[in-house]
Design a protein around this motif. Structure first.
Motif, PDB file in Angstrom:
ATOM      1  N   ASP A   1       6.709  51.505  10.815  1.00  0.00           N
ATOM      2  CA  ASP A   1       6.788  52.765  11.559  1.00  0.00           C
ATOM      3  C   ASP A   1       8.027  53.580  11.204  1.00  0.00           C
ATOM      4  O   ASP A   1       8.181  54.718  11.643  1.00  0.00           O
ATOM      5  CB  ASP A   1       6.748  52.499  13.064  1.00  0.00           C
ATOM      6  N   ARG A   2       8.929  52.952  10.410  1.00  0.00           N
ATOM      7  CA  ARG A   2      10.135  53.656   9.980  1.00  0.00           C
ATOM      8  C   ARG A   2      10.641  53.031   8.680  1.00  0.00           C
ATOM      9  O   ARG A   2      10.226  51.940   8.306  1.00  0.00           O
ATOM     10  CB  ARG A   2      11.221  53.572  11.051  1.00  0.00           C
ATOM     11  N   ALA A   3      11.552  53.726   8.024  1.00  0.00           N
ATOM     12  CA  ALA A   3      12.093  53.218   6.756  1.00  0.00           C
ATOM     13  C   ALA A   3      13.013  52.025   7.007  1.00  0.00           C
ATOM     14  O   ALA A   3      13.783  52.016   7.976  1.00  0.00           O
ATOM     15  CB  ALA A   3      12.854  54.337   6.045  1.00  0.00           C
ATOM     16  N   ARG A   4      12.925  51.039   6.147  1.00  0.00           N
ATOM     17  CA  ARG A   4      13.792  49.868   6.231  1.00  0.00           C
ATOM     18  C   ARG A   4      13.734  49.102   4.914  1.00  0.00           C
ATOM     19  O   ARG A   4      12.819  49.322   4.102  1.00  0.00           O
ATOM     20  CB  ARG A   4      13.399  48.968   7.398  1.00  0.00           C
TER      21      ARG A   4
ATOM     22  N   ALA B   1       8.154  54.575   5.885  1.00  0.00           N
ATOM     23  CA  ALA B   1       7.081  54.356   6.843  1.00  0.00           C
ATOM     24  C   ALA B   1       5.731  54.438   6.142  1.00  0.00           C
ATOM     25  O   ALA B   1       5.533  55.229   5.226  1.00  0.00           O
ATOM     26  CB  ALA B   1       7.179  55.388   7.974  1.00  0.00           C
TER      27      ALA B   1
END
Length: 390
Positions: free
Chosen positions: A284-287, A330
């Protein structure tokens, strides 16, 4: 599959050495040759004063054992001596066990096992031989009766001793009552084992995974009946041990493609008959995520695709395990774990969240690393041109 020519030469050398041992040693019926009784152990020691084999400089100690036709016996040589075992009927070699001498530093203690059937009523010579001219030490030799295989199906945590004979198809039924991770191991000191396991959409085989030329297959099995086929490289014959062990799985084993991954959790899965297994990862998000495919008994490969990503790795982790560390935005990603040579087996897929600012180690087999390098080189060239023009 390995043919192990060094092992063949070692067997020839041992046969010659122990034949010389028989000729040079005390006669088999002499009262000076100590006896070995079934169910009992004897202690001895190979020293510089032990009888010498003049052709290779090794030392030996001989024992008499009296057996009936068809009687099955197992011999076990333990202690600090790095030694070998052989059984003679007169001048004929009946059976022998070779140590897997790799030239490494010898362990403080070792065990060499040998099982054989007596071809006739009579007295046999059991020879304990040092593995080299400078190998010495105490040992304990034990003889035990072997109960022949009764033909009943094998189950979890069971084992049998049997004999492989030329031109015989040796198959054994494995009855699985409870699902779990099963390991089937075939061990022999007389030949190089080769093992197959078939049934209920399972088809696996192995040559040397168990070490010292022994075979082991490890896979997830559902309840039902399976067939174990005991083979040998180059049609070798002799005694072998077949064992089955079962480990209950701590979590549900992934056996279908498309299973969702949860970052920070380990997925335990099985490679299918095509040699692959795929997962879906939703972010759901950049990582930055590190992927580790930790395999048992095969060489794992990783391939990850998704928005702007097409990366793969073979041996970036420990041993032959695959590892990829990627900055991911994401979106949805497909994570594929495959095995070199399309082998089946069980593996663990670990996903570790390294945050958004973690350093990215180099993966030699990443496809996108080449593109990154080309882009960086182009940017550097453009900057150099601009500086020159100024």
């Amino acid at each position: 599959m390995n043919t192990h020519p060094s092992r063949i030469f070692s067997a020839i050398a041992l046969t010659l050495a122990l034949s010389a041992c028989h000729k040079l040693g005390t006669a088999i019926n002499s009262d000076k040759t100590p006896g070995l009784d079934i169910g009992k152990a004897v202690s001895g020691e190979i020293t510089s004063s032990s009888r010498l084999n003049h052709n290779d400089g090794t030392r030996h100690q001989a024992y008499r054992i009296t057996l009936k036709n068809g009687e099955a016996v197992s011999l076990e040589l333990g202690g600090s001596l790095h030694g070998q075992l052989a059984v003679f009927d007169g001048q004929s070699l009946v059976a022998r066990a070779l140590s897997d001498d790799t030239g490494e530093t010898e362990a403080a203690s070792s065990v060499t096992s040998l099982a054989f059937r007596a071809p006739r009523d009579g007295t046999y010579l059991v020879a304990v031989n040092s593995s080299s001219a400078d190998s010495f030490g105490p040992f304990k030799l034990k003889a035990a009766q072997v109960v022949p295989y009764d033909g009943k199906p094998l189950g979890a945590n069971s084992s049998i001793t049997d004999w492989r004979v030329d031109n015989e198809k040796q198959e054994y039924t494995l009855k699985v009552d409870k699902a779990g991770l099963y390991a089937v191991t075939m061990e022999s000191s007389a030949f190089d084992p080769y093992l197959r396991l078939n049934g209920r959409n399972v088809e696996v085989e192995d040559d040397d995974t168990a070490g010292q030329f022994n075979a082991r297959v490890r896979t997830f099995l559902e309840p039902g009946e399976y067939t174990i086929t005991a083979l040998s490289v180059n049609q070798g014959t002799g005694a072998f041990k077949l064992g089955v062990s079962m480990t209950a799985t701590d979590q549900a084993l992934v056996t279908r493609d498309g299973t969702a991954l949860t970052v920070g959790q380990t997925a335990q899965a099985m490679i299918d008959s095509r040699g692959r297994r795929t997962f879906q990862l939703e972010l759901d998000r950049a990582r930055t995520i590190r992927f580790d495919a930790i395999a048992d008994g095969f060489d794992s490969l990783l391939h990850i695709t998704g928005p702007g990503v097409d990366a793969e790795d073979d041996d970036g982790g420990n041993n032959l395990n695959a590892r990829l560390t990627l900055p991911l935005g994401a979106g949805r990603y497909t994570v594929a774990v495959t095995s070199f040579g399309n082998q089946q087996g069980v593996f663990e897929l670990e996903t570790t969240d390294l945050g958004g600012d973690a350093a990215i180690p180099t993966n030699a087999n990443r496809k996108d690393s080449v593109a990154d390098a080309v882009s960086a080189a182009a940017e550097a060239a453009a900057q150099a041109a601009a500086d020159f023009a100024d």
